[in-house]
Design a protein around this motif. Sequence first.
Motif, PDB file in Angstrom:
ATOM      1  N   ILE A   1       0.838  -1.170   0.251  1.00 54.78           N
ATOM      2  CA  ILE A   1      -0.026  -0.047  -0.002  1.00 54.78           C
ATOM      3  C   ILE A   1       0.841   1.146  -0.114  1.00 54.78           C
ATOM      4  CG2 ILE A   1      -1.625   1.472   1.435  1.00 54.78           C
ATOM      5  CD1 ILE A   1      -2.754  -1.387   2.568  1.00 54.78           C
ATOM      6  N   ASN A   2       0.558   2.109  -0.926  1.00 56.24           N
ATOM      7  CA  ASN A   2       1.431   3.421  -0.699  1.00 56.24           C
ATOM      8  C   ASN A   2       0.505   4.519  -0.695  1.00 56.24           C
ATOM      9  OD1 ASN A   2       0.352   2.914  -3.452  1.00 56.24           O
ATOM     10  ND2 ASN A   2       1.669   4.584  -4.386  1.00 56.24           N
ATOM     11  N   ASP A   3      -0.968   4.441  -0.425  1.00 54.10           N
ATOM     12  CA  ASP A   3      -1.749   5.572  -0.457  1.00 54.10           C
ATOM     13  C   ASP A   3      -2.066   5.708   1.168  1.00 54.10           C
ATOM     14  OD1 ASP A   3      -3.910   7.319  -0.526  1.00 54.10           O
ATOM     15  OD2 ASP A   3      -5.288   6.195  -1.799  1.00 54.10           O
ATOM     16  N   PRO A   4      -1.729   6.529   1.761  1.00 52.39           N
ATOM     17  CA  PRO A   4      -2.217   6.557   3.161  1.00 52.39           C
ATOM     18  C   PRO A   4      -3.638   6.357   3.454  1.00 52.39           C
ATOM     19  CG  PRO A   4      -0.709   8.675   2.338  1.00 52.39           C
ATOM     20  CD  PRO A   4      -1.055   7.766   1.339  1.00 52.39           C
ATOM     21  N   ALA A   5      -4.565   7.062   2.647  1.00 53.04           N
ATOM     22  CA  ALA A   5      -5.834   6.805   3.188  1.00 53.04           C
ATOM     23  C   ALA A   5      -6.399   5.394   2.765  1.00 53.04           C
ATOM     24  CB  ALA A   5      -6.697   7.648   1.768  1.00 53.04           C
ATOM     25  N   LEU A   6      -5.888   4.696   1.874  1.00 52.52           N
ATOM     26  CA  LEU A   6      -6.002   3.112   1.879  1.00 52.52           C
ATOM     27  C   LEU A   6      -5.476   2.516   2.888  1.00 52.52           C
ATOM     28  CD1 LEU A   6      -7.400   0.732   0.240  1.00 52.52           C
ATOM     29  CD2 LEU A   6      -5.150   0.662  -1.066  1.00 52.52           C
ATOM     30  N   GLN A   7      -4.352   2.957   3.343  1.00 50.26           N
ATOM     31  CA  GLN A   7      -3.554   2.291   4.532  1.00 50.26           C
ATOM     32  C   GLN A   7      -4.469   2.403   5.835  1.00 50.26           C
ATOM     33  OE1 GLN A   7      -0.355   0.495   4.716  1.00 50.26           O
ATOM     34  NE2 GLN A   7      -1.914  -0.132   6.261  1.00 50.26           N
ATOM     35  N   GLN A   8      -5.156   3.494   5.978  1.00 55.94           N
ATOM     36  CA  GLN A   8      -5.851   3.800   7.183  1.00 55.94           C
ATOM     37  C   GLN A   8      -7.276   3.125   7.299  1.00 55.94           C
ATOM     38  OE1 GLN A   8      -5.471   5.495   9.846  1.00 55.94           O
ATOM     39  NE2 GLN A   8      -3.504   6.732   9.209  1.00 55.94           N
ATOM     40  N   ARG A   9      -7.775   2.732   6.038  1.00 56.93           N
ATOM     41  CA  ARG A   9      -8.923   1.732   5.835  1.00 56.93           C
ATOM     42  C   ARG A   9      -8.537   0.446   6.253  1.00 56.93           C
ATOM     43  NH1 ARG A   9     -11.000   2.198  -0.206  1.00 56.93           N
ATOM     44  NH2 ARG A   9     -12.629   0.757   0.817  1.00 56.93           N
ATOM     45  N   ILE A  10      -7.432  -0.048   6.036  1.00 59.71           N
ATOM     46  CA  ILE A  10      -6.812  -1.302   6.530  1.00 59.71           C
ATOM     47  C   ILE A  10      -6.687  -1.189   7.863  1.00 59.71           C
ATOM     48  CG2 ILE A  10      -5.372  -3.236   6.300  1.00 59.71           C
ATOM     49  CD1 ILE A  10      -6.928  -2.849   4.013  1.00 59.71           C
ATOM     50  N   PHE A  11      -6.067  -0.453   8.496  1.00 60.20           N
ATOM     51  CA  PHE A  11      -6.157  -0.148  10.001  1.00 60.20           C
ATOM     52  C   PHE A  11      -7.446  -0.272  10.736  1.00 60.20           C
ATOM     53  CE2 PHE A  11      -1.788   2.417   9.553  1.00 60.20           C
ATOM     54  CZ  PHE A  11      -1.137   1.214   9.600  1.00 60.20           C
ATOM     55  N   LYS A  12      -8.451   0.601  10.164  1.00 61.26           N
ATOM     56  CA  LYS A  12      -9.723   0.493  10.714  1.00 61.26           C
ATOM     57  C   LYS A  12     -10.504  -0.826  10.581  1.00 61.26           C
ATOM     58  CE  LYS A  12     -13.905   3.479  10.682  1.00 61.26           C
ATOM     59  NZ  LYS A  12     -14.526   4.357  10.328  1.00 61.26           N
ATOM     60  N   ILE A  13     -10.350  -1.753   9.629  1.00 65.96           N
ATOM     61  CA  ILE A  13     -11.080  -3.086   9.376  1.00 65.96           C
ATOM     62  C   ILE A  13     -10.364  -3.782  10.301  1.00 65.96           C
ATOM     63  CG2 ILE A  13     -11.300  -4.789   7.907  1.00 65.96           C
ATOM     64  CD1 ILE A  13     -11.085  -2.795   5.630  1.00 65.96           C
ATOM     65  N   VAL A  14      -9.083  -3.940  10.637  1.00 63.72           N
ATOM     66  CA  VAL A  14      -8.575  -4.820  11.618  1.00 63.72           C
ATOM     67  C   VAL A  14      -8.550  -4.289  13.125  1.00 63.72           C
ATOM     68  CG1 VAL A  14      -7.138  -6.035   9.774  1.00 63.72           C
ATOM     69  CG2 VAL A  14      -6.184  -3.900  11.348  1.00 63.72           C
ATOM     70  N   GLY A  15      -9.268  -3.262  13.284  1.00 59.38           N
ATOM     71  CA  GLY A  15      -9.413  -2.673  14.766  1.00 59.38           C
ATOM     72  C   GLY A  15      -8.070  -1.682  15.148  1.00 59.38           C
ATOM     73  N   TYR A  16      -7.260  -1.347  14.396  1.00 56.89           N
ATOM     74  CA  TYR A  16      -6.046  -0.527  14.551  1.00 56.89           C
ATOM     75  C   TYR A  16      -6.556   0.857  14.730  1.00 56.89           C
ATOM     76  CZ  TYR A  16      -1.617  -2.884  15.272  1.00 56.89           C
ATOM     77  OH  TYR A  16      -0.690  -3.529  15.932  1.00 56.89           O
ATOM     78  N   SER A  17      -6.608   1.610  15.801  1.00 56.82           N
ATOM     79  CA  SER A  17      -7.048   3.145  15.802  1.00 56.82           C
ATOM     80  C   SER A  17      -5.852   3.955  15.295  1.00 56.82           C
ATOM     81  CB  SER A  17      -7.330   3.582  17.379  1.00 56.82           C
ATOM     82  OG  SER A  17      -5.961   3.477  17.946  1.00 56.82           O
TER      83      SER A  17
END
Length: 610
Positions: free
Chosen positions: A512-528
């Motif tokens: 992943i090189n897009d910060p917005a996409l990275q934040q979506r992944i963090f959110k799905i796996v429960g990473y605040s």
Amino acid sequence: MENSKRTVTCGELTKADVGRKVVLNGWVSRTRDLGALVFIRLRDRYGITQVTVGDKASEQVKKIASSLKSEFCIAVEGIVSPRAEKDINTDMATGEIEVEANDIEIFTTSQELPFSIEEVRQKDGTLVVANEDLRLKYRYLDLRREPMQHNIILRSKVSFATREYLTSKGFLEIETPTFIKSTPEGARDYLVPSRVHPGKFYSLPQSPQLYKQILMVSGFDKYFQIARCYRDEDARGDRQPEFTQIDMEMSFTNRDEVLSTTEGMMGYIFKKTLNYDLPAKFDRISWDDAFDFYGSDKPDLRFDMKLQDAAFMAELSDFNAFKAGAAASDKNIERHKRSGLKALVVKDVADKYSRKHIEQLEAIAKINHAKGLAWMKITQDGKFEGGISKFFAGKEEEICSKLSAQKNDLLLFVSDEKWQTACVALGAVRKQLGKDLNLYNPKDEFHFAWIIDFPYFAWNEEENKWETEHHMFTLPQKKYWDTLESDPGSVKGDLYDLVLNGYELASGSMRINDPALQQRIFKIVGYSEERAQKAFGFLVQAFKFGAPPHGGIAPGLDRLIMLMCHEESIHEVIAFPKNNMAASPMDDSPSAVDEQQLKDLHINCYDVEE
């Protein structure tokens, strides 16, 4: 001896050197004292040369020769002479010659050996090897053994070939830090306390993952490193607390380029070091098919026995165990539409496999969480017998036709409510049958394959949440971006594993090189956001400054050499490995340290109650 420095090694003399005066240095492998004639096998890492001490030698040299014992380190000066035709040893590179000694110098003597360095074989041909802890305690002796010398030399050649290939393709070898910030990567970190910053710790890297991605942001579009990695996890045959991987990363790339670069590198390595030709392209198998056909995401493809779907059999009888498997489903594999009733047809062994043999296979299936292993044999008249045959009497023709089974075949079945459980259990049986029946294709010594199209997320039943199958920086395949949150179980990742002979050799992915996409992944796996910033903030921050598309892979060097050497443990290809308790018997590490050292690091130790 005026000059004891060697002029040749113990592996290079041939018949062309007859009459030449030489000096050899090495270790006494063995001696044979016939009174008037003493034979000495002198060894170094290049080979063995036979030395003779006969009538022409002085009394002093004869006396020294008679005193020699195994592993004395010596110098020999002498003349190369031809062996008699009947004495030529075709198994030795130097087998056509011997060196007639005119002087011998003993550098150092040796104590009695704790185990034999020379190969010792039993009558059945089995190699006798000392137990591992003894070998590791005296590793400097173990490393003198020919198999260990071969393995370590091959490792050096593979490392050199790796550098040659990648450098020729424009890769830069760049070192990443050994002391880093502790980040969650799946295993426990090894921590290093800081004296300068009391109460704070460095971590030894589990991999250079975050740093190689930052190198891509930095503009170094082709990076590699033969990297040391550290993971505090339980040891096993192909795992160590410290290990080495061929770490690679590329910018402005895609999956096909990463895979083809790796294929080219492996082809170059095997040709350069083993003179073995690999195919230009490796098999590619989806994760779904790998489990469905082989019961594993690291299948051994040197034999072609595939698992088959046997859901149709649930309708042919009232055998209830098959009903549940035919209707199997899993929360995160509902997309498969494949049943949990799997069959394995073992060709032409029904008359050889007793009930005891089948029970041994059943034990393997149960270890892998199957409830049991159903079976039946096909007799010479085409009927079923044994096991569950009474439930399918009269259905022989239909079943044999659909499973491509014939007379004298053994049919094995696993049925489970979960498709993956059934696949894994029967896949373990398949793997055992490959060994027991020696089904490997002799012309297919090294079979590589890519496993692709992995599920991106896996459901954690204990914590009732989604997790990533690999790491959180893996790129989801683009066609699933719109449904990441609404249907995580269907998402596949742009990731890939390289498999060799049933072992996972490498894992890699597009990142992943897009910060917005990275934040979506963090959110799905429960990473605040706060937790992600604390763990990976420096990488997330770097991605805000024009991160290029990038991806990479990291083949395990230890495991690669292990397979190239046909060994079963990476201990056999590492110079100084730890044992299965993550300890080194040779230098007694880990060990206690001085109280002052602990004080300097602001650390207090206390006894742990057993």
